[in-house]
Design an enzyme around this catalytic site. Structure first.
Site, PDB file in Angstrom:
ATOM      1  N   GLU A  91      91.359   2.871  21.622  1.00  0.00           N
ATOM      2  CA  GLU A  91      91.130   1.432  21.388  1.00  0.00           C
ATOM      3  C   GLU A  91      92.422   0.622  21.255  1.00  0.00           C
ATOM      4  OE1 GLU A  91      89.503   0.047  17.739  1.00  0.00           O
ATOM      5  OE2 GLU A  91      91.113   0.939  16.581  1.00  0.00           O
ATOM      6  N   HIS A 139      94.142   5.134  11.246  1.00  0.00           N
ATOM      7  CA  HIS A 139      95.458   5.546  11.761  1.00  0.00           C
ATOM      8  C   HIS A 139      96.223   6.446  10.791  1.00  0.00           C
ATOM      9  CE1 HIS A 139      95.846   2.159  15.029  1.00  0.00           C
ATOM     10  NE2 HIS A 139      94.602   2.551  14.849  1.00  0.00           N
ATOM     11  N   HIS A 151      88.413  -2.605  18.621  1.00  0.00           N
ATOM     12  CA  HIS A 151      89.310  -3.257  19.590  1.00  0.00           C
ATOM     13  C   HIS A 151      88.860  -3.079  21.046  1.00  0.00           C
ATOM     14  CE1 HIS A 151      92.358  -4.634  16.791  1.00  0.00           C
ATOM     15  NE2 HIS A 151      92.333  -3.456  16.190  1.00  0.00           N
ATOM     16  N   HIS A 157      90.173   5.117  13.243  1.00  0.00           N
ATOM     17  CA  HIS A 157      90.355   3.695  12.878  1.00  0.00           C
ATOM     18  C   HIS A 157      91.436   3.459  11.826  1.00  0.00           C
ATOM     19  CE1 HIS A 157      89.636  -0.564  12.081  1.00  0.00           C
ATOM     20  NE2 HIS A 157      89.385  -0.302  10.821  1.00  0.00           N
ATOM     21  N   ASP A 197      93.697   7.666  17.258  1.00  0.00           N
ATOM     22  CA  ASP A 197      93.977   6.375  17.924  1.00  0.00           C
ATOM     23  C   ASP A 197      95.372   6.353  18.569  1.00  0.00           C
ATOM     24  OD1 ASP A 197      91.840   6.034  16.063  1.00  0.00           O
ATOM     25  OD2 ASP A 197      92.157   3.870  16.025  1.00  0.00           O
TER      26      ASP A 197
HETATM   27 FE   LIG Z   1      92.813   1.929  15.885  1.00  0.00          FE
HETATM   28 FE   LIG Z   2      89.877   0.374  14.893  1.00  0.00          FE
END
Ligand SMILES: [Fe+2]
Ligand SMILES: [Fe+2]
Length: 257
Positions: A35, A172, A64, A170, A8
């Site tokens: 995202e 991170h 997101h 997601h 991400d």
């Molecule tokens: Fe994310």
């Molecule tokens: Fe996410």
């Protein structure tokens, strides 16, 4: 053929980390989860083009996806952009896409997990349906965007020897479990690109205050200090053998680019 998957990308700091890492771009095909790439929330046309110009071929999303209003209007123009596939059939955009690179067909699929996440359709059944529709010579890469490690590991086992690469995104936070599940390269979470001293890429103070008070807050991307690049790379032979796979976890100085 050399592949790179980028975790991400969070805001300006994340984009700077990606640009720094790709200064000596040695990859034939690059996928990134975008995202959070526009100020931490969603993606804009400007950011999409900036990342494309850095050499990223496929961009996946997650919870997101729709944070920026312009995404609804522009998603059809963003050739390499893939939103989660396990949403309703009336949702705009595409949940997977087939790319041609170095004479191969590469299918990139984005799925949302359902544990500690908002409502979506079953990602396992969604994968089955997409898989059935694909040509058998497609090289299949899945970005499974989810919170729970157990759900991601279960998914990896469910699709092993069908999908060629499965990575979580997601959280991170990069996990240390990149491995072959028989013929499938698997990682629970690719991590993030963003400010090194931050909370998942955002400024620390407002997030701590949110946990203490639960009052409404506007979170801002941390733009000071060192920047982190997270992802993984691997090599693919002509007969679909994956080798030389490795996690990438680099910290760069936050220089003006
Ligand atoms: Fe994310
Ligand atoms: Fe996410």
């Amino acid at each position: 053929m050399k592949f790179l998957f980028i975790g991400d990308i969070v805001g300006k700091s994340g984009r700077k980390a990606v640009k720094t890492h790709l200064e000596n771009n040695e990859y034939d095909f690059i996928i990134a989860n975008v995202e959070n790439s526009a100020a931490g929330f969603g993606v804009t046309e400007r950011v999409y083009n900036e990342l494309k110009n850095m050499g990223i071929h496929a961009m996946t999303a997650g919870n997101h996806t729709w944070d920026k209003k312009e995404t609804e209007n522009l998603i059809h123009n963003w050739e390499g952009f893939i939103r989660p596939a396990n949403l309703g059939s009336r949702v705009l955009g595409k949940g997977y896409n087939i790319f041609n690179a170095a004479g191969r067909k590469i299918c990139v699929i984005n799925l949302l997990g359902r544990v500690f996440m908002n409502l979506s359709n079953c990602p396992f059944e969604c994968f089955d349906n997409i898989y059935e529709s694909l040509d058998k010579d497609c090289f299949i890469i899945v970005d499974f965007h989810g919170e729970a490690t157990s759900e991601k590991i279960a998914f990896g086992n469910y699709v092993k020897n069908r999908a060629h690469v499965v990575t979580g995104t997601h959280t991170h936070v990069q996990t240390n479990d990149l491995k072959l599940m028989e013929n499938t390269l698997y990682l629970t979470d690719a991590g993030m690109c963003g400010a090194y001293n931050s909370i998942l890429g955002m400024e620390v103070e407002s997030i701590i205050d949110k946990f203490i008070t639960n009052m409404p807050h506007r979170f801002k991307v941390e733009t000071k200090g060192d920047i982190l690049f997270n992802g993984f790379s691997f090599t693919l032979s002509d007969d679909n053998i994956i080798s030389d796979y490795k996690l990438i976890n680099e910290v760069y100085e936050n220089i003006e680019l």
